[in-house]
Motif scaffolding. Structure first.
Motif, PDB file in Angstrom:
ATOM      1  N   THR A 169       0.817  -1.224   0.000  1.00 18.84           N
ATOM      2  CA  THR A 169       0.000   0.000   0.000  1.00 18.84           C
ATOM      3  C   THR A 169       0.848   1.270   0.000  1.00 18.84           C
ATOM      4  OG1 THR A 169      -0.149  -0.093   2.432  1.00 18.84           O
ATOM      5  CG2 THR A 169      -1.933  -1.130   1.171  1.00 18.84           C
ATOM      6  N   MET A 170       2.125   1.148  -0.387  1.00 26.45           N
ATOM      7  CA  MET A 170       3.020   2.309  -0.405  1.00 26.45           C
ATOM      8  C   MET A 170       2.404   3.428  -1.249  1.00 26.45           C
ATOM      9  SD  MET A 170       6.356   3.075   0.516  1.00 26.45           S
ATOM     10  CE  MET A 170       7.367   1.621   0.285  1.00 26.45           C
ATOM     11  N   PRO A 171       2.190   4.616  -0.666  1.00 30.03           N
ATOM     12  CA  PRO A 171       1.518   5.690  -1.405  1.00 30.03           C
ATOM     13  C   PRO A 171       2.469   6.459  -2.321  1.00 30.03           C
ATOM     14  CG  PRO A 171       2.051   6.445   0.802  1.00 30.03           C
ATOM     15  CD  PRO A 171       2.481   5.006   0.734  1.00 30.03           C
ATOM     16  N   GLN A 172       1.882   7.088  -3.312  1.00 27.96           N
ATOM     17  CA  GLN A 172       2.633   8.081  -4.078  1.00 27.96           C
ATOM     18  C   GLN A 172       2.699   9.326  -3.202  1.00 27.96           C
ATOM     19  OE1 GLN A 172       1.140   8.801  -7.999  1.00 27.96           O
ATOM     20  NE2 GLN A 172       2.526  10.509  -8.409  1.00 27.96           N
ATOM     21  N   GLU A 173       3.898   9.834  -2.981  1.00 28.00           N
ATOM     22  CA  GLU A 173       4.060  10.847  -1.938  1.00 28.00           C
ATOM     23  C   GLU A 173       4.077  12.277  -2.477  1.00 28.00           C
ATOM     24  OE1 GLU A 173       6.620   9.190   1.579  1.00 28.00           O
ATOM     25  OE2 GLU A 173       7.437   8.420  -0.293  1.00 28.00           O
ATOM     26  N   ASP A 174       3.460  13.140  -1.696  1.00 23.27           N
ATOM     27  CA  ASP A 174       3.473  14.587  -1.914  1.00 23.27           C
ATOM     28  C   ASP A 174       4.389  15.150  -0.841  1.00 23.27           C
ATOM     29  OD1 ASP A 174       2.977  17.256  -2.318  1.00 23.27           O
ATOM     30  OD2 ASP A 174       0.959  17.220  -1.465  1.00 23.27           O
ATOM     31  N   LEU A 175       5.662  15.375  -1.182  1.00 26.23           N
ATOM     32  CA  LEU A 175       6.677  15.647  -0.174  1.00 26.23           C
ATOM     33  C   LEU A 175       6.627  17.079   0.353  1.00 26.23           C
ATOM     34  CD1 LEU A 175       9.777  13.750  -1.615  1.00 26.23           C
ATOM     35  CD2 LEU A 175       8.057  12.948   0.029  1.00 26.23           C
ATOM     36  N   VAL A 176       6.749  17.175   1.667  1.00 22.71           N
ATOM     37  CA  VAL A 176       6.875  18.447   2.387  1.00 22.71           C
ATOM     38  C   VAL A 176       7.884  18.199   3.501  1.00 22.71           C
ATOM     39  CG1 VAL A 176       4.503  19.194   1.926  1.00 22.71           C
ATOM     40  CG2 VAL A 176       5.007  17.864   3.998  1.00 22.71           C
ATOM     41  N   PHE A 177       8.180  19.226   4.298  1.00 23.31           N
ATOM     42  CA  PHE A 177       8.952  18.937   5.505  1.00 23.31           C
ATOM     43  C   PHE A 177       7.999  18.357   6.538  1.00 23.31           C
ATOM     44  CE2 PHE A 177      10.945  19.408   9.573  1.00 23.31           C
ATOM     45  CZ  PHE A 177      12.224  18.928   9.291  1.00 23.31           C
ATOM     46  N   SER A 178       8.427  17.284   7.180  1.00 26.39           N
ATOM     47  CA  SER A 178       7.609  16.587   8.173  1.00 26.39           C
ATOM     48  C   SER A 178       8.331  16.550   9.511  1.00 26.39           C
ATOM     49  CB  SER A 178       7.327  15.152   7.697  1.00 26.39           C
ATOM     50  OG  SER A 178       6.805  14.356   8.746  1.00 26.39           O
TER      51      SER A 178
END
Length: 254
Positions: A169-178
């Motif tokens: 279920t690995m998602p396609q990521e929308d990267l931000v600082f986390s």
């Protein structure tokens, strides 16, 4: 203990901090009127997000971007890594929740501040693939939190079941600082509503829903389902429940 760390602490009394579930040890101590924290992590965690040297590097990179603890000193030896930080001002949101004070807007502002940090030159990778490799290492070494609860997710019974589910279920990521662990114990607020953030070992580039999932879960468990729904409703984009579930599952064994 490292000689420079000992020298900094001097004859101050170390007081163990029992909050938190990580394998790191945290002690507070006073020097004059200043409060400091000594945080250590066992050497076996050096290549994971439990590493206090990684956390120190994240804090130093974030300095001037958002309010985080000042790193005073770091060290390592064959057994442990060490970090001394200056205490941040204010109270944790957990203390406000305990006294029934409103925190929803503070959570929302915390998320905004963290995700407003530009990742253009961020050297810290906390993406799902990296965190999943980390989890596989921890499982293989028997270093996971054994107090896990899979009851809420049908079909999951063992850590190996969870790893297989996460890979599938690995998602396609929308990267931000986390932040990586954005919760009521890691967000401090002053009397002037100034926010400060602690415990940033997992900080770095990650999907925006990681921190959202943690805040949503925190509100659900500590305040109410209605408060959690209101938090999601205030976001400037639609809910992504599958992503929230992925990141909650990824966190279960940490």
């Amino acid at each position: 203990m490292d000689a420079n760390i000992k020298r900094f602490i001097g004859d101050a009394a170390l007081r163990r901090d029992e909050i938190g579930e990580s394998p790191c040890e945290v002690h507070s101590f006073q020097r004059g009127k200043e409060l400091y924290f000594l945080k250590t992590s066992p050497a076996v965690y050096a290549e994971t997000t439990y590493s206090v040297l990684r956390e120190a590097a994240v804090l130093q990179w974030l300095s001037g971007r958002i309010n985080v603890p000042e790193v005073m000193l770091t060290a390592q030896d064959d057994q442990r890594e060490y970090m001394i930080t200056r205490a941040v001002p204010g109270k944790p949101l957990a203390a406000l929740i305990e006294t029934k004070q409103p925190v929803l807007d503070l959570f929302t502002e915390s998320l905004r501040q963290v995700q407003s940090v530009s990742i253009a030159n961020c050297p810290f990778d906390s993406t799902a693939a990296v965190r999943l490799r980390e989890l596989e290492f921890l499982v293989s070494q028997g270093l996971i939190d054994e107090d896990f609860d899979f009851d809420q997710w049908p079909g999951l019974h063992t850590p190996q079941d969870l790893l297989a589910r996460l890979h599938a279920t690995m998602p396609q990521e929308d990267l931000v600082f986390s932040h990586g662990d954005l919760g009521d114990s890691n967000i401090f607020v002053t009397d002037h509503d100034e926010l400060h953030f602690i415990d940033l070992g997992r900080g770095g580039k990650a999907d925006r829903w990681l921190d959202i999932a943690f805040v949503h879960r925190n509100l659900s468990e500590e305040i109410s389902a209605a408060s959690a729904r209101k938090f999601l409703a205030q976001l400037p984009f639609p809910d992504a429940p599958q992503k929230r579930e992925f990141f909650e599952q990824l966190d279960e064994l940490f």
